[in-house]
Enzyme design. Structure first.
Site, PDB file in Angstrom:
ATOM      1  N   HIS A 104     -54.723   7.889  84.872  1.00 47.88           N
ATOM      2  CA  HIS A 104     -54.400   8.677  83.684  1.00 47.88           C
ATOM      3  C   HIS A 104     -54.567  10.185  83.865  1.00 47.88           C
ATOM      4  O   HIS A 104     -53.911  10.956  83.175  1.00 47.88           O
ATOM      5  CB  HIS A 104     -55.263   8.229  82.504  1.00 47.88           C
ATOM      6  N   HIS A 153     -48.789  10.406  80.925  1.00 46.73           N
ATOM      7  CA  HIS A 153     -50.005  11.028  81.462  1.00 46.73           C
ATOM      8  C   HIS A 153     -49.694  12.352  82.174  1.00 46.73           C
ATOM      9  O   HIS A 153     -50.520  13.256  82.185  1.00 46.73           O
ATOM     10  CB  HIS A 153     -50.735  10.067  82.397  1.00 46.73           C
ATOM     11  N   THR A 206     -76.950  13.763  89.992  1.00 44.32           N
ATOM     12  CA  THR A 206     -76.307  13.281  88.769  1.00 44.32           C
ATOM     13  C   THR A 206     -74.785  13.299  88.850  1.00 44.32           C
ATOM     14  O   THR A 206     -74.124  12.707  88.009  1.00 44.32           O
ATOM     15  CB  THR A 206     -76.696  14.138  87.546  1.00 44.32           C
ATOM     16  N   CYS A 252     -73.982  14.455  94.231  1.00 40.06           N
ATOM     17  CA  CYS A 252     -75.313  15.040  94.036  1.00 40.06           C
ATOM     18  C   CYS A 252     -76.132  14.044  93.230  1.00 40.06           C
ATOM     19  O   CYS A 252     -75.692  12.916  92.993  1.00 40.06           O
ATOM     20  CB  CYS A 252     -75.255  16.423  93.385  1.00 40.06           C
ATOM     21  N   ASP A 310     -75.150  17.435  98.180  1.00 33.91           N
ATOM     22  CA  ASP A 310     -76.408  18.162  98.311  1.00 33.91           C
ATOM     23  C   ASP A 310     -77.431  17.206  98.906  1.00 33.91           C
ATOM     24  O   ASP A 310     -77.090  16.100  99.343  1.00 33.91           O
ATOM     25  CB  ASP A 310     -76.849  18.752  96.967  1.00 33.91           C
TER      26      ASP A 310
END
Length: 149
Positions: free
Chosen positions: A103, A138, A72, A70, A13
């Site tokens: 993992h 995993h 955050t 973005c 963004d």
């Protein structure tokens, strides 16, 4: 890295625009092909408009790995993780990127542009792209991610 892996899908963004350009420069310098879903300026946009198409293409297997950015990292991560074949990991240090690949077999990297430096971001990208899934115990866990209980 096989040719399909050599194309990295990327989207952001407005908050991630500057960092996306730095990541693209790094990818190009390291002989990756880039599929850029935008945005293409720092003008305010709605991140789902850019990251839904990326998530759809990763989900379909068109590209194996992607990067979303973005402010955050949360909004872009939440959006692409709506797709069943997407495992997007929010990473803010290289160690988390390594573990997300080792993992969780993460196939999309989400980064928080407002909370990491360019240098740290590029180390995260390098780590993400150069770390393999360990499989083994995993794999069983990854297979359970999409199971609704």
């Amino acid at each position: 890295m096989e040719e399909k892996n050599k194309t990295i899908a990327i989207a952001c963004d407005h908050a991630g625009y500057e960092l996306k350009n730095e990541v693209i420069k790094y990818l190009a310098e390291n002989q990756y092909n880039i599929k850029d879903y935008g945005t293409n300026s720092a003008e305010s946009v709605d991140y789902p408009d850019m990251v839904h198409p990326l998530g759809k293409d990763i989900n379909a297997g068109t590209y194996e790995l992607g990067i979303v950015i973005c402010g955050t990292g949360n909004g872009v991560q939440m959006t692409v993780n709506k797709y069943p074949n997407v495992r997007c990991a929010l990473c803010w240090i290289p160690e988390i990127a390594a573990l997300a690949r080792q993992h969780n077999n993460a196939n999309i990297l989400a980064m928080p542009a407002r909370f990491i430096s360019k240098e740290v971001a590029l180390e995260i990208v390098k780590t993400f792209l150069n770390t393999d899934f360990e499989g083994g115990r995993h794999q069983r866990r990854v297979e359970k991610i999409n199971k609704i209980l």
